[in-house]
Design a protein around this motif. Structure first.
Motif, PDB file in Angstrom:
ATOM      1  N   ALA A 147    -105.347   4.549  10.868  1.00 33.79           N
ATOM      2  CA  ALA A 147    -104.344   4.021  11.797  1.00 33.79           C
ATOM      3  C   ALA A 147    -104.068   2.540  11.512  1.00 33.79           C
ATOM      4  O   ALA A 147    -103.433   1.857  12.319  1.00 33.79           O
ATOM      5  CB  ALA A 147    -104.809   4.210  13.236  1.00 33.79           C
ATOM      6  N   ASP A 148    -104.519   2.058  10.370  1.00 29.41           N
ATOM      7  CA  ASP A 148    -104.291   0.640  10.058  1.00 29.41           C
ATOM      8  C   ASP A 148    -102.886   0.362   9.528  1.00 29.41           C
ATOM      9  O   ASP A 148    -102.574  -0.751   9.103  1.00 29.41           O
ATOM     10  CB  ASP A 148    -105.376   0.076   9.123  1.00 29.41           C
ATOM     11  N   THR A 149    -102.004   1.388   9.577  1.00 30.38           N
ATOM     12  CA  THR A 149    -100.575   1.160   9.336  1.00 30.38           C
ATOM     13  C   THR A 149     -99.873   0.679  10.614  1.00 30.38           C
ATOM     14  O   THR A 149     -98.694   0.358  10.583  1.00 30.38           O
ATOM     15  CB  THR A 149     -99.898   2.474   8.898  1.00 30.38           C
TER      16      THR A 149
ATOM     17  N   VAL B 192    -103.014   8.615   4.300  1.00 28.79           N
ATOM     18  CA  VAL B 192    -102.022   7.759   4.949  1.00 28.79           C
ATOM     19  C   VAL B 192    -102.624   6.467   5.502  1.00 28.79           C
ATOM     20  O   VAL B 192    -101.959   5.740   6.249  1.00 28.79           O
ATOM     21  CB  VAL B 192    -101.264   8.512   6.083  1.00 28.79           C
ATOM     22  N   ASP B 193    -103.853   6.182   5.123  1.00 24.87           N
ATOM     23  CA  ASP B 193    -104.439   4.880   5.465  1.00 24.87           C
ATOM     24  C   ASP B 193    -103.589   3.802   4.770  1.00 24.87           C
ATOM     25  O   ASP B 193    -103.007   4.053   3.719  1.00 24.87           O
ATOM     26  CB  ASP B 193    -105.885   4.838   4.951  1.00 24.87           C
ATOM     27  N   VAL B 194    -103.522   2.620   5.343  1.00 24.48           N
ATOM     28  CA  VAL B 194    -102.663   1.591   4.751  1.00 24.48           C
ATOM     29  C   VAL B 194    -103.210   1.096   3.404  1.00 24.48           C
ATOM     30  O   VAL B 194    -102.472   0.552   2.586  1.00 24.48           O
ATOM     31  CB  VAL B 194    -102.457   0.402   5.725  1.00 24.48           C
ATOM     32  N   HIS B 195    -104.494   1.320   3.191  1.00 24.22           N
ATOM     33  CA  HIS B 195    -105.105   0.924   1.913  1.00 24.22           C
ATOM     34  C   HIS B 195    -105.202   2.129   0.987  1.00 24.22           C
ATOM     35  O   HIS B 195    -105.480   3.238   1.445  1.00 24.22           O
ATOM     36  CB  HIS B 195    -106.505   0.355   2.157  1.00 24.22           C
ATOM     37  N   HIS B 196    -105.009   1.900  -0.284  1.00 19.37           N
ATOM     38  CA  HIS B 196    -105.086   3.017  -1.217  1.00 19.37           C
ATOM     39  C   HIS B 196    -106.506   3.591  -1.285  1.00 19.37           C
ATOM     40  O   HIS B 196    -107.480   2.838  -1.420  1.00 19.37           O
ATOM     41  CB  HIS B 196    -104.663   2.562  -2.615  1.00 19.37           C
TER      42      HIS B 196
ATOM     43  N   GLY C  82    -114.460   6.606   4.438  1.00 16.90           N
ATOM     44  CA  GLY C  82    -114.960   7.143   3.172  1.00 16.90           C
ATOM     45  C   GLY C  82    -114.067   6.988   1.949  1.00 16.90           C
ATOM     46  O   GLY C  82    -114.553   7.031   0.827  1.00 16.90           O
ATOM     47  N   HIS C  83    -112.748   6.814   2.143  1.00 19.35           N
ATOM     48  CA  HIS C  83    -111.845   7.030   1.001  1.00 19.35           C
ATOM     49  C   HIS C  83    -111.935   5.990  -0.123  1.00 19.35           C
ATOM     50  O   HIS C  83    -111.441   6.242  -1.215  1.00 19.35           O
ATOM     51  CB  HIS C  83    -110.397   7.211   1.480  1.00 19.35           C
ATOM     52  N   HIS C  84    -112.555   4.838   0.138  1.00 18.16           N
ATOM     53  CA  HIS C  84    -112.758   3.871  -0.960  1.00 18.16           C
ATOM     54  C   HIS C  84    -114.021   4.160  -1.768  1.00 18.16           C
ATOM     55  O   HIS C  84    -114.198   3.592  -2.851  1.00 18.16           O
ATOM     56  CB  HIS C  84    -112.854   2.442  -0.413  1.00 18.16           C
TER      57      HIS C  84
HETATM   58 ZN   LIG Z   1    -107.569   1.097   5.481  1.00 17.30          ZN
END
Ligand SMILES: [Zn+2]
Length: 339
Positions: free
Chosen positions: A282-284, A193-197, A158-160
């Motif tokens: 968890a994409d970090t 903390v997703d790897v994407h902003h 959802g965060h995008h």
């Molecule tokens: Zn991501």
């Protein structure tokens, strides 16, 4: 720990995504949900439940009415279509110029979406609404004090998702829905903390002082979503100073991540929220196919423990993570710190 599921997630199963003009297999797939659930079941200590019958009320609090209507009607249109090609709605042209005006269905696909990774399919609306309602349910249980921490297992993420646009595999902003709901009771911090902003979450709260957004992510100079997530974006108006971005370079490993996490947690402590929403991707992980960071599985236990130590009532919302082999372990390691 109680896990709120999105029972409708599998209705959204993209056949692919468009990268640089080519259709490639979709990283964001129903298998992600299944991998996480299987890992949590194997670990034990988690109970699974569905939210009550979904309604549009939780999404209407955050998303524009015209966008919600578009998503509902576009999904219905795709469902009715007999031509297989018309069962997937992809944008091809995006708004440009000073006063873009859109009319007609093909224009709307570009107006209400900002990339080529986020098609509308027959089940997209139902799946996105299911996730939004799961997030709303988690917020209500936290707000009532029924649970101290709770996890929402959902996809698509959802965060995008912006107030009026889908993108980045996201349609409704589950974390923003949870945070806005909790904000009726007190100040809320969102830690992403997703790897994407999480551009959508940032923009939805950018001018608000009652919800602080803090994000650790790959430098958008080189990583999706490219146009948002830079350190100088700090909020506007009443929200000035309540948005913190901590972009990190590709290849970031545990040592540098740990230091950014400490900065993020310190900012949240200073804000003194009543509630925390953790947008967890968890994409970090070092094996993620689209992340680029180098965090080992065991670091997720450390991350969970550090966030748990803040000791705020916490709604944990699943965002990204695309290696189906390691995704379940990363989520389990992180969540075990809260149990
Ligand atoms: Zn991501």
């Amino acid at each position: 720990m109680r896990v709120i599921l999105n029972p409708k997630h599998a209705e959204h199963a993209p056949p692919g995504e468009v990268e640089g003009g080519a259709v490639i297999p979709s990283y964001e797939s129903p298998g992600r949900f299944d991998a996480i659930r299987a890992a949590l079941e194997a670990a034990g200590g988690f109970t699974f439940e569905e939210p009550p019958k979904p309604s549009e009320e939780p999404v209407a609090a955050i998303h524009d009415a015209a966008y919600i209507t578009y998503l509902r009607e576009a999904s219905a249109e795709a469902k009715k279509a007999r031509d297989p090609a018309a069962k997937q709605l992809w944008p091809t042209v995006f708004p440009f110029g000073p006063n873009p005006r859109a009319s007609g269905v093909r224009a709307l696909r570009g107006q209400f979406c900002f990339d080529t990774y986020t098609p509308i399919l027959p089940g997209t609306f139902a799946a996105a609404l299911g996730g939004a309602n799961a997030a709303a349910r988690s917020a209500d249980l936290i707000a009532e004090g029924t649970e101290r921490s709770i996890y929402v297992l959902t996809r698509p993420p959802g965060h995008h998702a912006e107030a009026d646009r889908c993108g980045g595999y996201c349609y409704f902003n589950n974390a923003a829905i949870a945070a806005d709901r909790l904000s009726k009771r007190g100040r809320v911090a969102v830690l992403d903390v997703d790897v994407h902003h999480g551009n959508g979450t940032q923009h939805i709260f950018y001018s608000r002082a009652d919800v602080s957004t803090v994000s650790i992510h790959g430098d958008p100079g080189g990583l999706y979503p490219f146009f948002s997530g830079f350190a100088e974006e700090t909020g506007t108006g009443a929200g000035e100073g309540f948005n913190l971005n901590l972009p990190l370079p590709p290849g970031t490993a545990a040592k540098d991540y740990r230091s950014a996490l400490a900065t993020a947690l310190e900012a949240i402590r200073k804000f003194k929220p009543m509630f925390l929403v953790l947008s967890f991707g968890a994409d970090t992980h070092e094996s993620d196919p689209i992340g680029g960071f180098k965090l080992p599985t065991k670091f997720f236990a450390e991350m969970g423990a550090a966030v748990r130590e803040l000791d705020f009532p916490t709604a944990i919302i699943q965002e990204g993570g695309y290696n189906l082999t390691t995704l379940g372990s990363c989520v389990t390691e992180m969540l075990k710190a809260f149990t």
